[in-house]
Design a protein around this motif. Structure first.
Motif: not given
Length: 307
Positions: A228-239, A241-249, A269-277
């Motif tokens: 669960k702690k690993q999931i919490t940390a991974e959700n921060k990575v997703i967050s 990536a979402h910010k960078l994707r939103t900016s790129a959009r 391209t940035v949008v796609y890369r962040q989505m792959t993350i």
């Protein structure tokens, strides 16, 4: 004769001028040597300085020209623009397809997490029921023995208090009669206390065993908290990536409005890369949720064997 004298005079004047110039350009030191003056050296240094100044000016001019040139927007060729537009077309399709994958991942994670949370809650509740019947039975037995022997123990205690009071006022006879009566009860009291003590010891031992059995199951669930702690940390990575994707959009939409295919393709391209993350992180989370599910199932099986 006069002509010869005049010629000699001119010759002498010329020689004197040469000697004077030579003296001006040289100096005789005490060691007897003659050295040329520094005038020729100064002329050389002045000449060198002029060359350096000319070179510095030329370099400054070149830098200025380069700066001005690079500041001017470069023209994008038609081929470059068409290639970028084609890239936008391909990227847009890839982004659309990946969005569907991400939606599916999200649905799978939500469903599995909901199931895991419910199962985990159920297991924790069942852990509390391990040996509950046995513990309750022993608690009842202790209470029954205490109730059964309460009058005897109360009477025995009161006789002791009465004996103490009689001795204080020196009522020897009363004290001895009460002592006789109390001593007659001593064996029964001892038996009652032994029964109660034995049953309490049995209850205490049962509780320790139950605690150990419960801890066995809890130990099986410890990896769940780590995951669960690993999931919490991974959700921060997703967050992130979402910010960078939103900016790129936003950058992509602005480029579309300007008709800038080059920037549009770069932003997409940035949008796609962040989505792959995000895709990779969600896959990790889903795998961890499946591991959590397996740990819970193992704990459930253990609880079943202990109840």
């Amino acid at each position: 004769m006069m002509n010869q004298t005049s010629g000699n005079s001119n010759y002498e004047r010329t020689a004197m001028l040469k000697q004077r110039n030579s003296q001006n350009n040289s100096h005789t030191y005490p060691d007897g040597h003659q050295y040329k003056c520094a005038s020729s050296s100064r002329e050389s240094r002045v000449h060198s300085s002029k060359i350096i100044y000319k070179q510095a000016a030329m370099i400054a001019l070149i830098i200025l020209l380069l700066t001005v040139w690079t500041a001017v927007p470069q023209t994008v060729s038609a081929d470059q623009w068409s290639s970028a537009l084609s890239g936008m077309d391909t990227l847009y399709d890839s982004v659309t397809a990946l969005e569907k994958v991400l939606e599916l991942q999200s649905d799978q994670i939500i469903a599995l997490r909901k199931q895991n949370n419910a199962s985990l809650k159920s297991v924790k509740q069942r852990i509390q029921t391990i040996d509950i019947s046995r513990i309750q039975s022993l608690q009842t037995a202790v209470q029954q023995l205490e109730s059964k022997h309460a009058p005897l123990l109360k009477q025995y205690k009161e006789l002791g208090q009465q004996i103490t009071a009689a001795r204080k006022v020196k009522h020897t006879k009363t004290a001895e009669l009460l002592t006789t009566q109390r001593n007659r009860m001593k064996a029964q009291v001892q038996t009652a206390r032994t029964e109660i003590s034995a049953k309490k010891s049995e209850l205490s031992s049962a509780r320790k065993q139950t605690a150990a059995r419960k801890q066995t199951v809890r130990n099986l669930l410890e990896p769940v908290q780590v995951l669960k702690k690993q999931i919490t940390a991974e959700n921060k990575v997703i967050s992130a990536a979402h910010k960078l994707r939103t900016s790129a959009r936003k950058g992509y939409r602005s480029a579309v409005k300007r008709g800038d295919a080059i920037t549009g393709a770069a932003q997409l391209t940035v949008v796609y890369r962040q989505m792959t993350i995000v895709q990779k992180s969600r896959q990790n989370i889903y795998d961890w949720e499946k591991q959590i599910s397996r740990y819970i199932q193992t704990a459930e099986s253990k609880v079943n064997s202990l109840t």
